[in-house]
Enzyme design. Structure first.
Site, PDB file in Angstrom:
ATOM      1  N   ARG A  16       7.578  -6.773 -15.445  1.00 48.67           N
ATOM      2  CA  ARG A  16       6.148  -6.501 -15.243  1.00 48.67           C
ATOM      3  C   ARG A  16       5.395  -6.406 -16.572  1.00 48.67           C
ATOM      4  NH1 ARG A  16       6.103  -1.301 -11.632  1.00 48.67           N
ATOM      5  NH2 ARG A  16       7.946  -0.858 -12.892  1.00 48.67           N
ATOM      6  N   LEU A  18       3.170  -8.319 -17.868  1.00 51.13           N
ATOM      7  CA  LEU A  18       1.732  -8.560 -17.775  1.00 51.13           C
ATOM      8  C   LEU A  18       1.004  -7.339 -17.228  1.00 51.13           C
ATOM      9  CD1 LEU A  18      -0.625 -10.497 -18.142  1.00 51.13           C
ATOM     10  CD2 LEU A  18      -0.161 -11.410 -15.855  1.00 51.13           C
ATOM     11  N   LYS A  19       1.603  -6.669 -16.287  1.00 42.71           N
ATOM     12  CA  LYS A  19       1.002  -5.443 -15.737  1.00 42.71           C
ATOM     13  C   LYS A  19       0.721  -4.432 -16.847  1.00 42.71           C
ATOM     14  CE  LYS A  19       2.284  -1.404 -12.961  1.00 42.71           C
ATOM     15  NZ  LYS A  19       1.110  -1.305 -12.071  1.00 42.71           N
ATOM     16  N   ILE A 450      -6.806   7.701   3.682  1.00 45.51           N
ATOM     17  CA  ILE A 450      -5.881   6.764   4.311  1.00 45.51           C
ATOM     18  C   ILE A 450      -4.426   7.187   4.127  1.00 45.51           C
ATOM     19  CG2 ILE A 450      -5.182   4.336   4.407  1.00 45.51           C
ATOM     20  CD1 ILE A 450      -7.988   5.033   5.488  1.00 45.51           C
ATOM     21  N   GLY A 451      -4.142   8.044   3.160  1.00 48.87           N
ATOM     22  CA  GLY A 451      -2.759   8.536   3.059  1.00 48.87           C
ATOM     23  C   GLY A 451      -2.345   8.942   1.668  1.00 48.87           C
ATOM     24  N   SER A 452      -2.282   7.994   0.746  1.00 46.42           N
ATOM     25  CA  SER A 452      -1.754   8.295  -0.578  1.00 46.42           C
ATOM     26  C   SER A 452      -2.841   8.852  -1.487  1.00 46.42           C
ATOM     27  CB  SER A 452      -1.145   7.039  -1.202  1.00 46.42           C
ATOM     28  OG  SER A 452      -2.132   6.041  -1.389  1.00 46.42           O
ATOM     29  N   ARG A 534      -1.304  -5.070  -9.856  1.00 48.95           N
ATOM     30  CA  ARG A 534      -0.584  -4.392  -8.775  1.00 48.95           C
ATOM     31  C   ARG A 534       0.620  -5.233  -8.356  1.00 48.95           C
ATOM     32  NH1 ARG A 534       1.689  -0.404  -5.972  1.00 48.95           N
ATOM     33  NH2 ARG A 534       1.419  -0.530  -3.723  1.00 48.95           N
ATOM     34  N   HIS A 713      -9.953  -0.320  -4.873  1.00 43.10           N
ATOM     35  CA  HIS A 713      -9.408  -1.271  -5.837  1.00 43.10           C
ATOM     36  C   HIS A 713     -10.335  -1.486  -7.029  1.00 43.10           C
ATOM     37  CE1 HIS A 713      -6.910  -2.436  -2.271  1.00 43.10           C
ATOM     38  NE2 HIS A 713      -6.004  -2.332  -3.199  1.00 43.10           N
ATOM     39  N   CYS A 745      -8.778   2.246   1.589  1.00 42.70           N
ATOM     40  CA  CYS A 745      -7.327   2.147   1.543  1.00 42.70           C
ATOM     41  C   CYS A 745      -6.790   3.403   0.859  1.00 42.70           C
ATOM     42  CB  CYS A 745      -6.927   0.875   0.785  1.00 42.70           C
ATOM     43  SG  CYS A 745      -5.253   0.288   1.116  1.00 42.70           S
TER      44      CYS A 745
END
Length: 780
Positions: A16, A18-19, A450-452, A534, A713, A745
Site C-alpha cells: 500500500r 501509494l496509500k 451507520i456504525g463505525s 482506501r 468520503h 456511510c
C-alpha cells in the site's frame, strides 16, 4: 508467438505504498515533489514486474493517483466551475479537490460524485456534464508517462477510456427546469481532443493504444450503439493502432458491431462470457487482432492452464500471430503478489504455518502475469517446452479438486430443511412500526450513525499488538471496552437518539466476520483499491461456511449496558459478505450466499436474545452484484433478497431491522429493496447531490428511510443549513414520520474533529425540524 499482454496493473502497491504517500501529502507531512516521486517509483516498479514476466507490451496510463476516470476528466478539461481550475493545465490540488472536496491548497468545495465501476467494488469519480460543455487538453500526464516508459526501454501501450464509455459514466448536471439533454451531443467537442491525444501518441512513436469501451457489454440504447460507428470512423485517421477493449461480460447484440468497427484489434472477456468465442472468430475480419481475456482479472483462483490450452490451441492454429493472450480485464481488482503470503483460516485458532495447500490454489496479479506468459509460450513453442510449469499447474489443480470442501456438511442439511416461512416477518411493516415505536419511544427525525467511528492509531495499534503477541487477549479486550465506552459517551453528548458501539474491534466490515466463520481464509497483504487511498483486503471463501460461535454479541451487550438509549447491533449482510470476498468458483454464488445468510441469521437471533432492540444488517454491495444485463436481474435479485430475508427475519416484530446501502445507483431496483422488508434503510444522498431522493418521487417506498446528510468520503463538514435543506427536500418525497437522520456511510476513515462537528450539526438540524413540526402542529 501470440502476443502476451496485460490490460492494467494494481496501482496501490504490494504494501500500500501509494496509500501512505497520498495520505502523507493530504495531511501536510510531505510535499508535492515527494508524492510524485513515490508514485514514479511505484509505477516504474510495476512496469519492471510486467517486463520481467515477459509481456510484449506494457500498459501505460493505468496508474492513477486517485482514479482513472477522474484522470480522463482532468485530461479533457471537464472541471466543474466550483473548482476554479483556470485556463492552464489542471494542477494536482484541483484534481484532489474534485475527488475529496479538499486538498492541501485551494478552497474546499463539494466533491464530485463517486459510484461503483460497473459491477465491481472499485469506485470512480463521476464526470459532471452540461449542455454546451467545452473540452481542452488540460493534462499531459499520459504523454509524460509514455515518455518515461520509452526512456526505460519499454514498449508502452497507452490506456484510454473510450469516448462513449466516458460519456456514459458521466452525469448531466442541469437544473430541474432545463430541457432534456443528450450526452451524445458532447461528442462534437470531445472527439477532437481524442484525435489530438492519438496524434501526439503517434508522434511519440506509440504503435498500439488500448481504448476501453466496456459499455459494449451493457444493454445500450440504440443511439448509443449506432454512435460507435461514427465515433470510431472519425478516429480512424493518422493514429496508432487501436485495441478496442471490452470486459465484464458478453458483447451480445453488440458483438457484430464491435467486430466491424474501424479498429485494429478487439479484446473480449472469455472468463465471464466464453460462449461468444465462436461468433467472434467467424465475424472478426481477418486483418484484425483478437485478444482473448482468459486469465480471470476479478478473482484470485489459479487458472487451469491445461484446460485453457486445450481450448486455445485450435484458435491459435486458425489465427496465428493475430491471437493475443491477456487477462479478462485490468488486474486492478486483485492483489499484487502472492509470493510472500501466509494465509489464515477463519473460525479457527491462528496457524503458525498458515494454510500452504490453499496458497497453491491461488494467483494474484504477479502470478497472473506468469500464467499469461505460460500460455503464450506453450502455444508458440509447444507444451513440451514448458512441461515442468504445466506439471506444477496440474498438480495444484488436482490438489484443489481433491480437497474436502465439496463433502456434505451440516450447513447444506440446514438449507435443505428451509421453507418460505424462514424469510417472513409475522406482521406487515405498518403494524411492526407501531410496536417498535412503543418499545423504542424515538422522537421525530431520529438521529443515528451507520456504525463505525474513527479508527485511531491507538485502536489499530492495539489490534496489531494482539496479533504480534505484545499484549494478551484480556488486555486487548479491556482496551477495546474503553474505546467503546468513549464512543458511547461521545454519542450521548452529541445528542444522538440511537447509538452504536463504534466497531473499534473490527479491522474491516467483511474481514472481521469472515475471520470468525469457517470456510473463509485471509491473506496478510492481499490489498485491493476501493477508491483513492482506501484499500480493502477481501477474504477468500474456499469451502462451506458455518458460524462456530457468536461474533458480536459480547461487544454489543457491553455497549448497550453503558446507556439507556437504544444501541444498534451491527452486522454485515450475506450479499455484501459474498460480493466483497473472493468467492469459490466451484459452486453457484447463490448457494454460498445462502450459507452466509444462515450464519448471519444465527447472529441476529443471538443479539435479540441479548436484549438488542435494533439490529442493522448492512447490504452495501447489493447493487454491486447486479448483472450488467437486465435480462439477468430478476434471477440475481430473487436470490439476493431471499438471502437477506433469511438472515433478518427470524426475529420478533418488536425488533427493528435496519439495512444500509451506499455509493451505487439504486433507483432502478427499489422494488427489490422494498421486498427486503427492512424496517429502515439508510442510503447515500449527500455526495450524489440528493439524486437518489428523486427515485422516491416515482416509487412509493413503504418503510423507514434515512437519507445520508453527511458525505463521509470528504473531509468537509456539512453546515446545519446544508443538512436542513437536504432533509427538507427529503420530506417532499418521503413522509416525515418515516425519515431518519444519519451520515452517508460509516465514519471509520474520518478524524474525530470533523466527525464531532458534523454530528453536532446533524443533531441540531434534526432538532430544528422537530421544532418546526411541533410549531406547525400547534397552529393547526
Amino acid at each position: 508467438m501470440p502476443t502476451a499482454h496485460n490490460l492494467g496493473f494494481p496501482r496501490i502497491g504490494a504494501q500500500r505504498e501509494l496509500k501512505w504517500a497520498l495520505e502523507s501529502y493530504w495531511q501536510g507531512r510531505s510535499d508535492r515533489a515527494s508524492l510524485l516521486e513515490s508514485a514514479r517509483q511505484l509505477r516504474v516498479h510495476h512496469w519492471r514486474l510486467q517486463q520481467a514476466a515477459g509481456l510484449d507490451q506494457i500498459p501505460v496510463g493505468d496508474f492513477s493517483l486517485y482514479d482513472q476516470v477522474l484522470d480522463h476528466s482532468v485530461m479533457f478539461g471537464a472541471i466543474p466551475a466550483r473548482f476554479d481550475a483556470g485556463p492552464d493545465e489542471v494542477d494536482l490540488d484541483t484534481y484532489f479537490r474534485m475527488a475529496r472536496g479538499r486538498a492541501p491548497s485551494g478552497t474546499p468545495a463539494h466533491a464530485c460524485e463517486m459510484t461503483k465501476w460497473f459491477d465491481s467494488n472499485y469506485h470512480y469519480i463521476v464526470p459532471e456534464l452540461q449542455r454546451g460543455q467545452s473540452f481542452r487538453l488540460a493534462s499531459h500526464k499520459l504523454f509524460d508517462e509514455v515518455a518515461e516508459a520509452k526512456a526505460l526501454g519499454l514498449t508502452p501501450r497507452p490506456v484510454l477510456i473510450g469516448p462513449l464509455t466516458w460519456l456514459w459514466l458521466g452525469k448531466v448536471k442541469e437544473g430541474p427546469a432545463d430541457p432534456p439533454f443528450d450526452r451524445l451531443e458532447l461528442l462534437t467537442g470531445l472527439l477532437p481532443i481524442y484525435s489530438e491525444i492519438l496524434r501526439r501518441l503517434r508522434e511519440q512513436g506509440v504503435e498500439w493504444v488500448q481504448i476501453d469501451e466496456p459499455i459494449l457489454v451493457l444493454d445500450l440504447p440504440y443511439p448509443w450503439q449506432r454512435a460507435f460507428e461514427s465515433v470510431y470512423s472519425r478516429l480512424s485517421g493518422q493514429r496508432p493502432k487501436l485495441l478496442l477493449t471490452t470486459y465484464f461480460g458478453a458483447l451480445g447484440e453488440n458483438l457484430r458491431r464491435a467486430c466491424q468497427l474501424p479498429v485494429d484489434g478487439l479484446h473480449v472477456d472469455l472468463v465471464r462470457a466464453p460462449e461468444q468465442l465462436p461468433q467472434l472468430v467467424d465475424w472478426l475480419p481477418q486483418h484484425k487482432v483478437l485478444s482473448v481475456g482468459v486469465i480471470d482479472g476479478r478473482n484470485i483462483w489459479r487458472a487451469d492452464i491445461t484446460a485453457l490450452l486445450t481450448h486455445l490451441e485450435p484458435l491459435h492454429q486458425r489465427l496465428g500471430q493475430r491471437l493475443w493472450i491477456g487477462p479478462s480485464c485490468s488486474l486492478l481488482h486483485v492483489p499484487v503478489d502472492l509470493s510472500a503470503e501466509l494465509l489464515q483460516l477463519g473460525g479457527e485458532a491462528p496457524q503458525p504455518d498458515g494454510a500452504p495447500d490453499l496458497v497453491q490454489w491461488l494467483a494474484f496479479a504477479t502470478q497472473k502475469l506468469a500464467e499469461i506468459q505460460l500460455l503464450s509460450t506453450a502455444l508458440s513453442a509447444g507444451r513440451d517446452t514448458v512441461a515442468a510449469e504445466l506439471a506444477a499447474s496440474e498438480q495444484a489443480m488436482q490438489l484443489r479438486r481433491s480437497a474436502p470442501q465439496d463433502r456434505p456438511s451440516a450447513v447444506r442439511q440446514r438449507l435443505a430443511n428451509l421453507d418460505a416461512s424462514h424469510g417472513q416477518r409475522n406482521l406487515p411493516y405498518p403494524q411492526r412500526a407501531q410496536l417498535q415505536q412503543q418499545r423504542l419511544r424515538l422522537p421525530p427525525y431520529p438521529t443515528t450513525t451507520i456504525g463505525s467511528f474513527p479508527q485511531t492509531e491507538a485502536i489499530r495499534g492495539a489490534r496489531h499488538d494482539l496479533k504480534t503477541g505484545r499484549i494478551d487477549h484480556a488486555r486487548y479486550q479491556e482496551f477495546m471496552r474503553q474505546a467503546i465506552a468513549e464512543v458511547v459517551s461521545k454519542q450521548e453528548a452529541y445528542g444522538l437518539d440511537v447509538l452504536v458501539h463504534g466497531e473499534p474491534e473490527r479491522n474491516d466490515m467483511v474481514e472481521y466476520f469472515g475471520e470468525q466463520l469457517t470456510g473463509f481464509a485471509f491473506s496478510r497483504n492481499g490489498w485491493v483499491q476501493s477508491y483513492g487511498s482506501r484499500c480493502v483486503k477481501p477474504p477468500i471463501i474456499y469451502a462451506d461456511i458455518a458460524r462456530p460461535r457468536p461474533m458480536t454479541v459480547d461487544w454489543i451487550r457491553y455497549a448497550q449496558a453503558l446507556t439507556d438509549k437504544p444501541l444498534k447491533g451491527m452486522l454485515t449482510g450475506p450479499v455484501t459478505l459474498l460480493n466483497w470476498s473472493f468467492v469459490r468458483d466451484d459452486q453457484p454464488r447463490e448457494e454460498t450466499c445462502q450459507q452466509l445468510a444462515l450464519a448471519i441469521r444465527d447472529e441476529v437471533q443471538d443479539l435479540e436474545r441479548a436484549g438488542i432492540a435494533i439490529i442493522q444488517i448492512d447490504e452495501a454491495a447489493l447493487r454491486e452484484g447486479l448483472p450488467l444485463r437486465r435480462a439477468q436481474w430478476e434471477h440475481y435479485l430473487n436470490w439476493a433478497v431471499a438471502a437477506f430475508r433469511l438472515a433478518a427475519n427470524g426475529v420478533a416484530d418488536t425488533t427493528q431491522i435496519h439495512t444500509h446501502m451506499c455509493y451505487s445507483d439504486f433507483n432502478d431496483i427499489l422494488p427489490a429493496i422494498a421486498a427486503m422488508d427492512a424496517d429502515v434503510i439508510t442510503i447515500e444522498t449527500a455526495r450524489s447531490d440528493r439524486a437518489l431522493l428523486t427515485a422516491f418521487r416515482r416509487f412509493h417506498y413503504p418503510n423507514g428511510v434515512g437519507p445520508g446528510v453527511y458525505d463521509i468520503h470528504s473531509p468537509n463538514v456539512p453546515s446545519v443549513a446544508a443538512i436542513s435543506h437536504l432533509l427538507q427536500q427529503a420530506t417532499e418525497q418521503i413522509p416525515s414520520e418515516r425519515i431518519w437522520v444519519n451520515p452517508d456511510c460509516g465514519l471509520k476513515t474520518r478524524g474525530w474533529p470533523e466527525v464531532e462537528a458534523a454530528l453536532r450539526n446533524m443533531v441540531t438540524a434534526a432538532q430544528q425540524l422537530r421544532q418546526q413540526g411541533a410549531h406547525r402542529s400547534a397552529n393547526v
